[in-house]
Design a protein around this motif. Structure first.
Motif, PDB file in Angstrom:
ATOM      1  N   LEU A  94     146.773 -57.136 -23.978  1.00 31.06           N
ATOM      2  CA  LEU A  94     145.149 -56.454 -23.333  1.00 31.06           C
ATOM      3  C   LEU A  94     145.061 -55.630 -22.208  1.00 31.06           C
ATOM      4  CD1 LEU A  94     143.462 -59.850 -23.931  1.00 31.06           C
ATOM      5  CD2 LEU A  94     143.295 -57.764 -25.368  1.00 31.06           C
TER       6      LEU A  94
ATOM      7  N   LEU B  85     134.909 -59.551 -17.806  1.00 29.95           N
ATOM      8  CA  LEU B  85     134.114 -60.687 -17.844  1.00 29.95           C
ATOM      9  C   LEU B  85     134.048 -61.247 -19.144  1.00 29.95           C
ATOM     10  CD1 LEU B  85     130.656 -60.460 -16.234  1.00 29.95           C
ATOM     11  CD2 LEU B  85     130.771 -61.121 -18.641  1.00 29.95           C
ATOM     12  N   GLY B  86     133.779 -60.266 -20.129  1.00 33.74           N
ATOM     13  CA  GLY B  86     133.754 -60.512 -21.566  1.00 33.74           C
ATOM     14  C   GLY B  86     134.907 -61.318 -22.226  1.00 33.74           C
ATOM     15  N   LEU B  87     136.265 -60.856 -21.689  1.00 30.10           N
ATOM     16  CA  LEU B  87     137.492 -61.794 -21.783  1.00 30.10           C
ATOM     17  C   LEU B  87     137.408 -62.966 -21.704  1.00 30.10           C
ATOM     18  CD1 LEU B  87     140.241 -61.423 -23.110  1.00 30.10           C
ATOM     19  CD2 LEU B  87     141.176 -60.809 -20.769  1.00 30.10           C
TER      20      LEU B  87
ATOM     21  N   LEU C 298     136.907 -60.321 -13.657  1.00 30.15           N
ATOM     22  CA  LEU C 298     136.098 -61.417 -13.593  1.00 30.15           C
ATOM     23  C   LEU C 298     136.176 -62.465 -14.705  1.00 30.15           C
ATOM     24  CD1 LEU C 298     132.564 -59.490 -13.077  1.00 30.15           C
ATOM     25  CD2 LEU C 298     134.053 -60.371 -11.302  1.00 30.15           C
TER      26      LEU C 298
ATOM     27  N   MET D 100     133.001 -55.589 -16.489  1.00 27.18           N
ATOM     28  CA  MET D 100     132.580 -56.173 -17.998  1.00 27.18           C
ATOM     29  C   MET D 100     133.664 -56.234 -18.751  1.00 27.18           C
ATOM     30  SD  MET D 100     129.612 -55.868 -19.884  1.00 27.18           S
ATOM     31  CE  MET D 100     130.057 -57.351 -20.240  1.00 27.18           C
ATOM     32  N   ALA D 101     134.604 -55.630 -18.855  1.00 25.94           N
ATOM     33  CA  ALA D 101     135.482 -56.115 -20.104  1.00 25.94           C
ATOM     34  C   ALA D 101     136.399 -57.429 -19.642  1.00 25.94           C
ATOM     35  CB  ALA D 101     136.751 -54.937 -20.189  1.00 25.94           C
TER      36      ALA D 101
ATOM     37  N   ILE E 124     134.852 -64.943 -20.943  1.00 26.37           N
ATOM     38  CA  ILE E 124     133.710 -65.491 -21.665  1.00 26.37           C
ATOM     39  C   ILE E 124     134.256 -66.056 -23.179  1.00 26.37           C
ATOM     40  CG2 ILE E 124     131.469 -65.332 -22.681  1.00 26.37           C
ATOM     41  CD1 ILE E 124     130.658 -64.298 -20.082  1.00 26.37           C
ATOM     42  N   ILE E 125     134.713 -64.980 -23.849  1.00 23.18           N
ATOM     43  CA  ILE E 125     135.374 -65.145 -25.286  1.00 23.18           C
ATOM     44  C   ILE E 125     136.188 -66.290 -25.024  1.00 23.18           C
ATOM     45  CG2 ILE E 125     136.594 -64.160 -26.976  1.00 23.18           C
ATOM     46  CD1 ILE E 125     135.367 -61.489 -26.337  1.00 23.18           C
TER      47      ILE E 125
ATOM     48  N   THR F  48     134.536 -74.266 -28.698  1.00 27.36           N
ATOM     49  CA  THR F  48     133.892 -74.291 -30.072  1.00 27.36           C
ATOM     50  C   THR F  48     135.084 -74.872 -30.848  1.00 27.36           C
ATOM     51  OG1 THR F  48     132.752 -72.194 -29.698  1.00 27.36           O
ATOM     52  CG2 THR F  48     133.189 -72.985 -32.092  1.00 27.36           C
ATOM     53  N   GLU F  49     136.312 -74.750 -30.664  1.00 24.45           N
ATOM     54  CA  GLU F  49     137.199 -75.283 -31.588  1.00 24.45           C
ATOM     55  C   GLU F  49     137.520 -76.514 -31.313  1.00 24.45           C
ATOM     56  OE1 GLU F  49     138.367 -73.307 -34.255  1.00 24.45           O
ATOM     57  OE2 GLU F  49     137.119 -71.766 -33.627  1.00 24.45           O
TER      58      GLU F  49
ATOM     59  N   PHE G  63     133.034 -68.634 -16.983  1.00 26.16           N
ATOM     60  CA  PHE G  63     132.486 -67.621 -16.142  1.00 26.16           C
ATOM     61  C   PHE G  63     132.624 -68.024 -14.696  1.00 26.16           C
ATOM     62  CE2 PHE G  63     128.797 -65.420 -14.386  1.00 26.16           C
ATOM     63  CZ  PHE G  63     129.144 -64.039 -14.242  1.00 26.16           C
TER      64      PHE G  63
ATOM     65  N   ILE H 216     134.349 -69.797 -24.904  1.00 28.29           N
ATOM     66  CA  ILE H 216     133.910 -70.126 -25.945  1.00 28.29           C
ATOM     67  C   ILE H 216     134.505 -70.481 -27.020  1.00 28.29           C
ATOM     68  CG2 ILE H 216     132.213 -69.135 -27.808  1.00 28.29           C
ATOM     69  CD1 ILE H 216     130.934 -67.223 -25.712  1.00 28.29           C
ATOM     70  N   VAL H 217     135.670 -69.779 -27.052  1.00 29.02           N
ATOM     71  CA  VAL H 217     136.638 -70.148 -28.211  1.00 29.02           C
ATOM     72  C   VAL H 217     137.204 -71.763 -28.006  1.00 29.02           C
ATOM     73  CG1 VAL H 217     138.929 -69.853 -29.179  1.00 29.02           C
ATOM     74  CG2 VAL H 217     137.380 -67.950 -28.965  1.00 29.02           C
TER      75      VAL H 217
END
Lengths: 252, 318, 291
Positions: B106, B123-125, B64, B120-121, B127-128, B135-136, B244, B131-132
């Motif tokens: 990974l 999906l989290g990857l 995901l 979950m993993a 999203i991170i 943000t940067e 996502f 976000i990075v």
């Protein structure tokens, strides 16, 4: 030297001792059977030997080599093969492809060559398919060569799984209840198939409930009860062993 | 009709030939830049989906988070060409090597997980990563995104929808050819065996972790390359490309079109790119209808469109 | 304890309690049906938005809340009955897509009715902050914590003491055996979705006065609730609560001491680290596959 040697094997799940201090040897070229009541630890033993489970303690030696820490695919490379009590056929593949999976070790499986379909891949695949079809004939499921696995009846899948196990050209083959769920005729056919396999020089280790089948084809038996060795010996010795009789009558 | 049916049934090159013909003939039907644009977007998604289908459909490992890799590819191209004046090709290659390395590192811990934990993993990857990127902003322009220059291949600039159409069509045919080769090889059988019965694959001598890692990296690199292509084609990238929803969109293309069906995935991409275009006139109803179509197709055709349709054609069970 | 730390802790526990409620919702459905409901976040959104709308028509707040919870429960029941139940035997990823389709549908529906704007729900008992040890806490935070506590106690009573609760647990442990014992497992699945939707609605209503609410507020809250459930080990109620609180506190601390830019990334970084090193969650036990 024995082909497989098990020394002081122990496996516990939580507090339950599934296998307790078990030692035995399997000589090369025999049909060796492991019997015992339900829950005696037979399948656990197979899972330990084939590397699916890790022993809590004790050693397993295959042709003299300690198998500690070896994954199932590494054991396969050393000549070990098996079937499963609850069929593990890949239903997303055709029958022939299932058997071809068994010959994976002997094929060129480089990702880049496969991606570009280089001649070595094509050649290997052709030979592998022919061999898989021969094995299906050998196992008595030749008329399913064009079938998808999910279109085959249960009895045929049992034999397809044996064909797949043979495709890796094993030295030692573990069959976990090959006759489970089969009727009389089918059991007799499996019986013949196992004898053919044994005659071809493969050491066969059998877990089986069908006593008639076991006594008929094995040279050597190991009786387990509650994860411990209850008896060991030839079919005649086992048949007269008072402990075995007690355990079986008690269990029944 | 029966002729086409026959072609589609031929294992490898029949379908590929049909795909080539469609790609060659389609420009005759496309009337304006808008339609070419839609076709290119279908193509870009389709290539990503061909790779993702190897992972999800054939190997049975859900992800995901693949839009994260797409986004990393897109931003590598954007940042390296704009901020550091690399050539477009070098940036694309550097991006895909970088993504390949990240995916490789990974893959082992991630692919040890199964089912919902794997979902979950990944999906989290994803999203991170998004976000990075958001943000940067000193590097990426933040949530507003950043502009990207044209794709210069040596002295030739890939310019205009028609040129991009041929580039993407070629990539699509290439990716399908590679995927079909992989599927019908010892590697492909190993991947499918992992899906069918991982333990059976292991005792047959297949190092299942090795193959799961390989296919994860392969699909991630394809996503990265297409991210780069997308960045240059659209001339602009935003963090939503890595987000996502884009990940979900990609997975939906695979599942909707048909898991373990390379051509099905392409069909899924076609539908999912076209649908919002068709629904865009409906404004407020767009989400409702989109959600409904998604639910209904999956409820009534859980195997996906193409496998269900070909199943019916063969007269067998769907 | 510095006032600063205390302040972050209050914030963290408040939002953590919300994550815990969402995580519980995931766990209840997962236990009953082994489905991860990606529409869980929409229950929060529907709860919050419905309350706002009903209060807007002049209904007293408690009545509006009860009605909103009821509406959400109906949405949960409908989701199970019409979308999840028909696809019982499909693959994990297929069911995931179905629940995602449902979440898009629900979001679309709410957006159609109430638009895309943010809506504010008045706090239950005023906005006057209370000072404790130099840090301040909003009365609404106390509502969040108090009601979460009541729900946890009520749920544990429900699952341990009532026949229906025990039937749900039995079904989650062994559906076939439960069926043989005369439990209507179809009904149990339905109830689980209803219960889970109610939990979501309550969480959504509790948090609405703090964060505002809109048609897409459920996405992030839902995903973080999923993280909470996985962190505690999927299917474990106590785990989900602990997971939610840990996430909330970690998020608030990271936002306070490190950077608020990466606040939303914190739960996902934590869950990746946990999954890499403890693949079944913090408190999970993994069964051995039988072959």
């Amino acid at each position: 030297m024995s082909l497989l040697r098990v020394e002081n094997l122990v496996k516990s799940f939580g507090g339950v001792h599934a296998i307790q201090d078990l030692s035995f040897e399997i000589p090369e070229g025999v049909v060796y059977s492991v019997i015992g009541p339900n829950g005696a630890g037979k399948t656990t033993l197979f899972n330990l030997i084939s590397g699916v489970y890790t022993p809590s303690s004790g050693e397993i030696l295959l042709a003299g080599e300690n198998t500690r820490g070896l994954a199932p695919h590494q054991l396969a490379r050393r000549g070990m093969s098996r079937t499963f009590q609850n069929l593990q056929i890949c239903m997303n593949m055709s029958a022939v492809e299932n058997v071809m999976v068994g010959s994976h070790l002997r094929l060129d499986s480089s990702f880049f060559k496969a991606m570009l379909r280089l001649p070595s891949i094509t050649r290997g695949d052709r030979a592998c398919r022919e061999q898989a079809e021969e094995l299906m004939e050998f196992a008595g499921v030749g008329h399913y060569i064009g079938s998808e696995a999910d279109a085959m009846p249960y009895g045929a899948l049992k034999r397809l799984e044996i064909a797949r196990a043979l495709a890796s050209e094993p030295k030692i083959l573990f069959l976990d209840e090959p006759a489970a769920g089969l009727n009389g005729t089918e059991t007799a056919e499996i019986d013949q198939l196992i004898q053919k396999v044994a005659q071809s020089g493969v050491t066969v280790v059998l877990v089986e409930h069908d006593m008639k089948l076991v006594m008929n084809i094995s040279q050597h038996l190991l009786v387990l009860d509650y994860g411990k060795k209850l008896a060991e010996g030839s079919p005649d010795q086992i048949r007269c062993n008072p402990d075995v009789i007690a355990a079986y009558l008690g269990a029944a | 009709m029966s002729h086409i049916k026959h072609l589609l049934k031929t294992p490898r090159y029949g379908g590929l030939l049909a795909l080539v013909l469609i790609c060659l003939l389609l420009p005759l039907l496309l009337q304006n830049a808008y339609q070419f644009d839609v076709a290119i977007k279908v193509g870009i998604s389709a290539v990503v989906v061909v790779g993702l289908n190897l992972l999800i459909g054939y190997t049975g490992q859900i992800s995901l988070g693949h839009a994260g890799f797409f986004g990393l590819g897109a931003y590598s191209s954007a940042i390296l060409t704009v901020n550091y004046e690399w050539s477009a090709l070098a940036a694309l290659l550097a991006g895909s090597v970088g993504v390949g390395l990240i995916a490789f590192v990974l893959a082992r811990p991630i692919l040890k997980l199964k089912g919902h934990y794997l979902a979950m993993a990944t999906l989290g990857l994803g999203i991170i990563i998004s976000i990075v990127i958001a943000t940067e902003d000193w590097l990426t322009g933040g949530p507003d995104g950043m502009g990207v220059g044209p794709f210069m291949l040596f002295d030739y600039e890939i310019y205009g929808e028609k040129a991009w159409y041929w580039v993407v069509a070629a990539l699509l045919v290439l990716s399908v050819w590679l995927a079909l080769n992989i599927i019908d090889s010892p590697v492909g059988r190993a991947l499918r065996a992992v899906h069918g019965s991982e333990v059976a694959a292991q005792v047959a001598g297949i190092d299942t972790t090795h193959y799961k890692v390989l296919v994860f990296v392969f699909s991630a690199v394809i996503a990265s390359v297409m991210g780069s292509v997308f960045a240059h084609y659209s001339g602009f990238v935003t963090p939503t490309e890595a987000g996502f929803f884009h990940s979900i969109e990609l997975v939906t293309m695979v599942v909707l079109g048909g898991m373990a069906s390379t051509y099905g995935g392409i069909l899924g991409a076609l539908i999912l790119v076209l649908l919002p275009q068709l629904l865009s006139g409906l404004e407020d109803l767009e989400m409702i209808i989109f959600g409904l179509i998604l639910m209904l197709t999956m409820i009534f055709m859980p195997k996906g469109l193409l496998p269900t349709v070909t199943g019916r054609l063969k007269g067998g069970k769907a | 304890m510095s006032a600063e730390f205390l302040q972050y802790l209050f914030t963290g526990i408040t939002i953590g309690a919300i994550y815990a409620l969402v995580g519980l919702g995931f766990s209840i459905i997962y236990n009953a049906s082994h489905v991860i409901n990606f529409a869980q976040g929409e229950f929060l959104m529907i709860g919050g938005m419905c309350t706002v709308a009903l209060v807007g028509t002049g209904l007293p707040m408690p009545v509006a809340i009860l009605a909103a919870v009821a509406v959400t429960a109906v949405a949960g029941l409908a989701l199970q009955k019409f979308a999840v139940a028909p696809a019982r035997n499909a693959e994990v990823v297929t069911i995931i897509i179905i629940t995602i389709g449902a979440s898009i549908f629900l979001r679309g529906l709410v957006q159609l009715v109430w638009g895309k704007e943010f809506h504010a729900l008045p706090a239950f008992s005023g906005d006057e902050p209370i000072t404790i040890g130099g840090a301040t806490i909003l009365p609404q935070s106390l509502w969040v914590l108090g009601i979460t506590l009541v729900i946890v106690v009520a749920l544990s009573w429900f699952f341990n003491k009532t026949l229906l609760g025990k039937a749900i647990l039995a079904t989650s442990h062994n559906p076939d055996a439960a069926k043989l014992m005369g439990i209507n497992t179809g009904f149990i699945l339905l109830i689980s979705f209803g219960l889970s939707a109610m939990l979501g609605a309550i969480a959504g209503i509790l948090v609405a006065p703090i964060t505002l609410t809109s048609y897409d507020v459920g996405i992030m809250l839902g995903l973080k609730g999923f993280v909470a459930a996985v962190l505690g080990g999927l299917g474990s109620g106590a785990g989900a609560i602990a997971g939610g609180l840990i996430l909330g506190i970690a998020e608030a601390m990271a936002a306070g001491y490190i950077s608020s830019d990466y606040k939303d990334a914190v739960p996902f970084v934590i869950i990746l680290a946990i999954l890499f090193f403890m693949p079944s969650g913090l408190f999970g036990l993994r069964g051995t596959e039988r072959v």
